[in-house]
Design an enzyme around this catalytic site. Sequence first.
Site, PDB file in Angstrom:
ATOM      1  N   LYS A 198       0.853  -1.187   0.000  1.00  0.00           N
ATOM      2  CA  LYS A 198       0.000   0.000   0.000  1.00  0.00           C
ATOM      3  C   LYS A 198       0.890   1.238   0.000  1.00  0.00           C
ATOM      4  O   LYS A 198       1.704   1.427   0.896  1.00  0.00           O
ATOM      5  CB  LYS A 198      -0.909  -0.011   1.225  1.00  0.00           C
ATOM      6  CG  LYS A 198      -1.782   1.235   1.320  1.00  0.00           C
ATOM      7  CD  LYS A 198      -2.788   1.120   2.445  1.00  0.00           C
ATOM      8  CE  LYS A 198      -3.599   2.399   2.559  1.00  0.00           C
ATOM      9  NZ  LYS A 198      -4.577   2.322   3.644  1.00  0.00           N
ATOM     10  N   LYS A 251      -2.191  -1.467  -3.930  1.00  0.00           N
ATOM     11  CA  LYS A 251      -3.052  -0.296  -3.871  1.00  0.00           C
ATOM     12  C   LYS A 251      -2.237   0.968  -3.929  1.00  0.00           C
ATOM     13  O   LYS A 251      -1.259   1.055  -3.186  1.00  0.00           O
ATOM     14  CB  LYS A 251      -3.840  -0.377  -2.555  1.00  0.00           C
ATOM     15  CG  LYS A 251      -4.683   0.821  -2.245  1.00  0.00           C
ATOM     16  CD  LYS A 251      -5.328   0.645  -0.907  1.00  0.00           C
ATOM     17  CE  LYS A 251      -6.061   1.930  -0.627  1.00  0.00           C
ATOM     18  NZ  LYS A 251      -6.397   2.076   0.737  1.00  0.00           N
TER      19      LYS A 251
HETATM   20  C1  PBG Z   1      -7.471   3.340   5.543  1.00  0.00           C
HETATM   21  C2  PBG Z   1      -7.701   3.220   4.082  1.00  0.00           C
HETATM   22  C3  PBG Z   1      -7.514   4.194   3.072  1.00  0.00           C
HETATM   23  C4  PBG Z   1      -7.996   3.627   1.893  1.00  0.00           C
HETATM   24  C5  PBG Z   1      -8.429   2.346   2.196  1.00  0.00           C
HETATM   25  N1  PBG Z   1      -8.225   2.104   3.551  1.00  0.00           N
HETATM   26  C6  PBG Z   1      -7.032   5.574   3.145  1.00  0.00           C
HETATM   27  C7  PBG Z   1      -5.674   5.887   3.578  1.00  0.00           C
HETATM   28  O1  PBG Z   1      -4.819   5.026   3.747  1.00  0.00           O
HETATM   29  O2  PBG Z   1      -5.461   7.084   3.782  1.00  0.00           O
HETATM   30  C8  PBG Z   1      -8.050   4.324   0.562  1.00  0.00           C
HETATM   31  C9  PBG Z   1      -9.107   3.841  -0.373  1.00  0.00           C
HETATM   32  C10 PBG Z   1      -9.425   4.760  -1.501  1.00  0.00           C
HETATM   33  O3  PBG Z   1      -8.792   5.811  -1.725  1.00  0.00           O
HETATM   34  O4  PBG Z   1     -10.369   4.428  -2.225  1.00  0.00           O
HETATM   35  N2  PBG Z   1      -6.176   3.238   5.982  1.00  0.00           N
END
Ligand code: PBG
Length: 326
Positions: A198, A251
């Site tokens: 991520k 992601k």
């Molecule tokens: C929570 C999380 C996030 C997303 C999914 N889980 C945001 C972040 O890490 O700030 C992002 C999903 C999206 O942008 O569609 N940690």
Amino acid sequence: MTLPGFPVSRPRRLRNSPALRCLIAETQLNVSQLVLPLFARSGKKLRRPVAAMPGVFQLSPDEILREAAKAHALGVPAILLFGIPDKKDEKASGAYAKNGIVQQTVRLLKKELPSLLVITDVCLCEYMSHGHCGIVHGGKILNDPSLKLLARTAASHAEAGADVVAPSDMMDGRIRALRAELDNEGFFDTPIMSYAAKFASAFYGPFRDVAESAPSFGDRRSYQMDAANSNEAIREVALDIQEGADMVMVKPALAYLDIIRRVKQEFGLPTAAYAVSGEHAMIKAAAANGWIDERAVTLESLLAMRRAGADILITYAAMDVAKWLK
Ligand code: PBG
């Protein structure tokens, strides 16, 4: 491989009819690969739109059930559930409360739609007053103390009936902590889908409006990955697998197809691609202006993720895609 060359070789020969093109297609997009993210908050008949994400709402549990039933009827096999609590604090109490918003919604969904797969996002940011994914002390995001809270959250989701838990926090060692706690509580069979690679991405902007989870200070670069890195993504994924991840996720998706490719090739685990909020918003905005064809661009993007190696596609467009694929 040596090809005979032109004029014997004529690649256009295989593009001459829709049937032929279909026959030789190397990648398929299918409704069975889709996961729809949904956002729960308390209330009744609540459908609160979000400015940056047309078509995405904060929904009360009854409305989540309606939306999930619609998706399920269209053939979408799974949802990914996020929660927005009424109150936030410094220990993310709402994340692991027995009757927290996610726990309540999961119970309702599993009672009414038992065959719909419910995946829960396990994170603390939505529940923390400061909006970070771990415990904060002296301006630092603490790793090890956060693991306990994450593991408790995952177990409370499993206890409510979640089919899969998906930790998105990016703390080190969270998969091991979650697996141990789940097993300890008897949830041996609850799989972990790890947000393994991520990245600290500007593409999450609109999500933070929906989930009300923007950090109140600093950013997430001390825990999420630097967009510059690919080998590091492989190490992150390797660690998560070693710690017990059953499925892994990359992601964002569209700007990270190379990572999807490497992760799938290297490990061969079920691999998910998350087409995040900013990707969705860009397509929606351009389509609303008449600049691109929403359907064609959405389908092409998802197909590209499949071609890169993704087995599972997490997308806000899941319901539209299900309709288009019919
Ligand atoms: C929570 C999380 C996030 C997303 C999914 N889980 C945001 C972040 O890490 O700030 C992002 C999903 C999206 O942008 O569609 N940690």
